[in-house]
Design a protein around this motif. Structure first.
Motif, PDB file in Angstrom:
ATOM      1  N   LEU A 337       0.824  -1.211   0.000  1.00 23.00           N
ATOM      2  CA  LEU A 337       0.000   0.000   0.000  1.00 23.00           C
ATOM      3  C   LEU A 337       0.857   1.259   0.000  1.00 23.00           C
ATOM      4  O   LEU A 337       0.491   2.269  -0.620  1.00 23.00           O
ATOM      5  CB  LEU A 337      -0.922  -0.001   1.220  1.00 23.00           C
ATOM      6  N   PHE A 338       1.994   1.224   0.687  1.00 23.46           N
ATOM      7  CA  PHE A 338       2.859   2.397   0.741  1.00 23.46           C
ATOM      8  C   PHE A 338       3.242   2.876  -0.663  1.00 23.46           C
ATOM      9  O   PHE A 338       3.423   4.074  -0.891  1.00 23.46           O
ATOM     10  CB  PHE A 338       4.122   2.102   1.549  1.00 23.46           C
ATOM     11  N   ASP A 339       3.375   1.948  -1.603  1.00 22.40           N
ATOM     12  CA  ASP A 339       3.688   2.326  -2.983  1.00 22.40           C
ATOM     13  C   ASP A 339       2.613   3.246  -3.557  1.00 22.40           C
ATOM     14  O   ASP A 339       2.913   4.172  -4.322  1.00 22.40           O
ATOM     15  CB  ASP A 339       3.810   1.073  -3.870  1.00 22.40           C
ATOM     16  N   PHE A 340       1.359   2.966  -3.205  1.00 18.30           N
ATOM     17  CA  PHE A 340       0.253   3.793  -3.685  1.00 18.30           C
ATOM     18  C   PHE A 340       0.152   5.103  -2.904  1.00 18.30           C
ATOM     19  O   PHE A 340      -0.157   6.148  -3.469  1.00 18.30           O
ATOM     20  CB  PHE A 340      -1.075   3.029  -3.578  1.00 18.30           C
ATOM     21  N   VAL A 341       0.393   5.029  -1.608  1.00 16.41           N
ATOM     22  CA  VAL A 341       0.255   6.218  -0.762  1.00 16.41           C
ATOM     23  C   VAL A 341       1.133   7.354  -1.255  1.00 16.41           C
ATOM     24  O   VAL A 341       0.685   8.507  -1.375  1.00 16.41           O
ATOM     25  CB  VAL A 341       0.574   5.874   0.706  1.00 16.41           C
ATOM     26  N   VAL A 342       2.388   7.055  -1.561  1.00 20.10           N
ATOM     27  CA  VAL A 342       3.296   8.127  -1.990  1.00 20.10           C
ATOM     28  C   VAL A 342       2.893   8.708  -3.341  1.00 20.10           C
ATOM     29  O   VAL A 342       3.240   9.840  -3.665  1.00 20.10           O
ATOM     30  CB  VAL A 342       4.756   7.625  -2.049  1.00 20.10           C
ATOM     31  N   GLY A 343       2.127   7.948  -4.139  1.00 15.60           N
ATOM     32  CA  GLY A 343       1.672   8.453  -5.426  1.00 15.60           C
ATOM     33  C   GLY A 343       0.361   9.194  -5.349  1.00 15.60           C
ATOM     34  O   GLY A 343       0.069  10.041  -6.202  1.00 15.60           O
ATOM     35  N   LEU A 344      -0.451   8.915  -4.320  1.00 13.79           N
ATOM     36  CA  LEU A 344      -1.782   9.507  -4.217  1.00 13.79           C
ATOM     37  C   LEU A 344      -1.865  10.659  -3.225  1.00 13.79           C
ATOM     38  O   LEU A 344      -2.820  11.440  -3.252  1.00 13.79           O
ATOM     39  CB  LEU A 344      -2.797   8.429  -3.791  1.00 13.79           C
ATOM     40  N   LEU A 345      -0.902  10.776  -2.344  1.00 12.18           N
ATOM     41  CA  LEU A 345      -0.956  11.778  -1.283  1.00 12.18           C
ATOM     42  C   LEU A 345      -0.444  13.127  -1.777  1.00 12.18           C
ATOM     43  O   LEU A 345       0.586  13.213  -2.447  1.00 12.18           O
ATOM     44  CB  LEU A 345      -0.111  11.306  -0.094  1.00 12.18           C
ATOM     45  N   LYS A 346      -1.181  14.179  -1.463  1.00 13.82           N
ATOM     46  CA  LYS A 346      -0.714  15.532  -1.780  1.00 13.82           C
ATOM     47  C   LYS A 346       0.537  15.843  -0.964  1.00 13.82           C
ATOM     48  O   LYS A 346       0.769  15.226   0.084  1.00 13.82           O
ATOM     49  CB  LYS A 346      -1.818  16.551  -1.476  1.00 13.82           C
ATOM     50  N   PRO A 347       1.352  16.796  -1.396  1.00 11.31           N
ATOM     51  CA  PRO A 347       2.620  17.072  -0.699  1.00 11.31           C
ATOM     52  C   PRO A 347       2.447  17.388   0.780  1.00 11.31           C
ATOM     53  O   PRO A 347       3.333  17.113   1.586  1.00 11.31           O
ATOM     54  CB  PRO A 347       3.183  18.280  -1.460  1.00 11.31           C
ATOM     55  N   TYR A 348       1.314  17.937   1.153  1.00 10.96           N
ATOM     56  CA  TYR A 348       1.051  18.295   2.543  1.00 10.96           C
ATOM     57  C   TYR A 348       0.017  17.356   3.180  1.00 10.96           C
ATOM     58  O   TYR A 348      -0.501  17.613   4.262  1.00 10.96           O
ATOM     59  CB  TYR A 348       0.546  19.746   2.634  1.00 10.96           C
ATOM     60  N   GLY A 349      -0.294  16.265   2.479  1.00  8.78           N
ATOM     61  CA  GLY A 349      -1.315  15.330   2.947  1.00  8.78           C
ATOM     62  C   GLY A 349      -0.855  14.468   4.111  1.00  8.78           C
ATOM     63  O   GLY A 349       0.334  14.423   4.461  1.00  8.78           O
ATOM     64  N   ILE A 350      -1.817  13.768   4.712  1.00  8.59           N
ATOM     65  CA  ILE A 350      -1.568  12.916   5.875  1.00  8.59           C
ATOM     66  C   ILE A 350      -2.053  11.494   5.583  1.00  8.59           C
ATOM     67  O   ILE A 350      -3.147  11.292   5.061  1.00  8.59           O
ATOM     68  CB  ILE A 350      -2.303  13.436   7.127  1.00  8.59           C
ATOM     69  N   PHE A 351      -1.241  10.536   5.931  1.00 12.17           N
ATOM     70  CA  PHE A 351      -1.623   9.122   5.857  1.00 12.17           C
ATOM     71  C   PHE A 351      -1.712   8.574   7.279  1.00 12.17           C
ATOM     72  O   PHE A 351      -0.827   8.808   8.103  1.00 12.17           O
ATOM     73  CB  PHE A 351      -0.595   8.322   5.061  1.00 12.17           C
ATOM     74  N   SER A 352      -2.801   7.867   7.568  1.00 16.30           N
ATOM     75  CA  SER A 352      -2.949   7.236   8.875  1.00 16.30           C
ATOM     76  C   SER A 352      -3.631   5.885   8.691  1.00 16.30           C
ATOM     77  O   SER A 352      -4.119   5.562   7.606  1.00 16.30           O
ATOM     78  CB  SER A 352      -3.755   8.128   9.829  1.00 16.30           C
ATOM     79  N   PHE A 353      -3.668   5.103   9.756  1.00 19.61           N
ATOM     80  CA  PHE A 353      -4.276   3.776   9.678  1.00 19.61           C
ATOM     81  C   PHE A 353      -4.633   3.300  11.080  1.00 19.61           C
ATOM     82  O   PHE A 353      -4.113   3.823  12.077  1.00 19.61           O
ATOM     83  CB  PHE A 353      -3.330   2.771   9.017  1.00 19.61           C
ATOM     84  N   PHE A 354      -5.564   2.342  11.141  1.00 20.04           N
ATOM     85  CA  PHE A 354      -5.853   1.720  12.425  1.00 20.04           C
ATOM     86  C   PHE A 354      -4.663   0.852  12.786  1.00 20.04           C
ATOM     87  O   PHE A 354      -4.380  -0.157  12.123  1.00 20.04           O
ATOM     88  CB  PHE A 354      -7.134   0.872  12.373  1.00 20.04           C
ATOM     89  N   ASN A 355      -3.972   1.230  13.831  1.00 18.42           N
ATOM     90  CA  ASN A 355      -2.712   0.582  14.172  1.00 18.42           C
ATOM     91  C   ASN A 355      -2.953  -0.610  15.095  1.00 18.42           C
ATOM     92  O   ASN A 355      -2.791  -0.524  16.307  1.00 18.42           O
ATOM     93  CB  ASN A 355      -1.767   1.580  14.825  1.00 18.42           C
ATOM     94  N   GLY A 356      -3.321  -1.728  14.485  1.00 18.79           N
ATOM     95  CA  GLY A 356      -3.503  -2.964  15.238  1.00 18.79           C
ATOM     96  C   GLY A 356      -2.427  -3.979  14.932  1.00 18.79           C
ATOM     97  O   GLY A 356      -2.617  -5.175  15.159  1.00 18.79           O
ATOM     98  N   LEU A 357      -1.293  -3.518  14.432  1.00 14.27           N
ATOM     99  CA  LEU A 357      -0.216  -4.418  14.031  1.00 14.27           C
ATOM    100  C   LEU A 357       0.392  -5.127  15.247  1.00 14.27           C
ATOM    101  O   LEU A 357       1.070  -4.513  16.065  1.00 14.27           O
ATOM    102  CB  LEU A 357       0.878  -3.638  13.295  1.00 14.27           C
TER     103      LEU A 357
END
Length: 426
Positions: A337-357
């Protein structure tokens, strides 16, 4: 119990360099760093492995013993010696996440004894991160693990010591993966382990929870609401271009609808476009029944994100916030998913997730916390964590728990690490 095990119980104080010297003597003499009390008992009592009369069921390794018996009133000099002993055991192949008779790893024992913030715990945590990174690197090259006896003697072949070390790393990861899952979930085709199985499993919404209908696996529960609010707030931080400038077009992507908790919160903020990616047919039905398809600013992406996000990249759609919360996916999926995140996120955007790892064992949860930090840095993203005390009902409290009628729990840690990732400023 062997002399090695006795040594790791610190029979004599002060703990001085003689301990390290004696430990090295045992290990260089051929005693494995993973030699258990159970094995020593069988040797001393001439008990065969298949002898049903064995009275010992312990799987305690030297590292477990150190963590169980290290004195709480260590001097700085003694602490240094114990650190050397732990480091030495790891150099000889000790397992950072082997499970003892009480279902505890060495890290679990240190937490229970109040050493959570100690340098000793940090050594075990770092060993866990190294083991995971090593195993992942080995898997990239599809290496076959073989026994030392099968290694040719030619100098240009793989050295036995390396093969042995890699095999130990593989074994200890497998041990912790098995220990983190209830027995009912060991099958590779279980809905919690296999996405195809999950997508073909009936779900039901009951008592503020989403569960698998037959097995009662917890997919999502209402206790997560406060954590979802943190996630929603993080996503909209990605609409801030500069201190006093807000983006004129705010696009949010949520991967995994579940109970719709975070999506309801997102809608309350009235984004320009709100994309929801969901693959399970029962959840898609709920989306339709609850009117999400009719909302003017909502776009439903029906299917797995692995099959849907390429189209967004092709269309040049970018997001202020991306949230990820799926079921029956693993950390290897997140890395994709990280491969997609860096392509879809705006330069000032935020990525988060439910951290149940790894959240059914605190030491594993913290290993993944560090792994996410390392991996996101490789993508040019930095992650910060907010520590949140989880609701008491997620743990066994006064004989009641949210897991009472659910066969598969996905949470047992006292603290939630809320992640917030953004591009590293150059």
């Amino acid at each position: 119990m062997s002399d090695l095990h006795d040594l790791c119980k610190f029979p004599v104080r002060p703990i001085d360099s003689g301990y390290v010297k004696q430990l090295n003597h045992y290990l260089t003499s051929g005693i494995p760093a993973t030699y258990t009390v159970e094995e020593a008992y069988k040797v001393l009592n001439n008990i065969e492995d298949d002898d049903e009369n064995s009275e010992s069921v312990s799987n305690t390794t030297p590292l477990h013993l150190i963590c169980q018996h290290v004195p709480k009133d260590l001097s700085s000099e003694e602490l240094s010696i114990v650190e050397q002993m732990i480091t030495t055991l790891f150099e000889y192949g000790a397992g950072w996440c082997f499970i003892d008779v009480n279902n505890n790893t060495p890290g679990c024992i240190l937490i229970e004894r109040g050493f959570h913030n100690s340098s000793l715990y940090q050594l075990i945590l770092d060993a866990g991160v190294r083991a995971e990174l090593l195993l992942r690197k080995v898997s990239e090259y599809d290496m076959e693990f073989i026994d030392e006896d099968d290694v040719p003697n030619q100098e240009d072949e793989v050295v036995p010591e390396l093969v042995t070390e890699l095999t130990k790393e593989q074994e200890e990861i497998e041990v912790v993966q098995k220990s983190n899952k209830p027995e009912i979930d060991d099958a590779p085709d279980a809905p919690s382990q296999n996405q195809d199985s999950y997508l073909n499993t009936k779900l039901e919404y009951v008592d503020n929870a989403l569960i698998t209908k037959d097995r009662k696996d917890g997919v999502m529960m209402s206790w997560e609401s406060d954590l979802m609010k943190l996630g929603c707030d993080s996503l909209f931080k990605g609409s801030i271009i500069e201190e006093n400038e807000i983006d004129s077009e705010i696009n949010i992507l949520n991967i995994g609808f579940g109970m719709g908790i975070i999506d309801t919160m997102i809608q309350a903020e009235n984004p320009t476009k709100h994309y929801i990616c969901e693959a399970h047919p029962d959840v898609l039905k709920k989306l339709r029944d609850d009117g999400w398809y009719e909302k003017s600013n909502v776009v439903i992406l029906e299917g797995r994100w692995q099959d849907q996000l390429d189209d967004l990249l092709t269309k040049g759609i970018f997001f202020n916030g991306i949230y990820y919360d799926t079921f029956s996916e693993h950390y290897s999926d997140m890395l994709d998913l990280f491969d997609f995140v860096v392509g879809l996120l705006k330069p000032y955007g935020i990525f988060s997730f439910f951290n149940g790892l790894g959240a059914d064992r605190q030491i594993i949860y913290e290993v993944y916390k560090k792994l996410v930090d390392i991996d996101l840095q490789n993508y040019g993203l930095s992650v910060t964590y907010t520590d949140v005390e989880v609701p008491k009902e997620t743990l066994q409290y006064k004989d009641k728990s949210v897991w009472d009628d659910v066969k598969r729990s996905y949470w047992s840690c006292p603290v939630y690490y809320h992640p917030e990732a953004k591009f590293i400023e150059l």
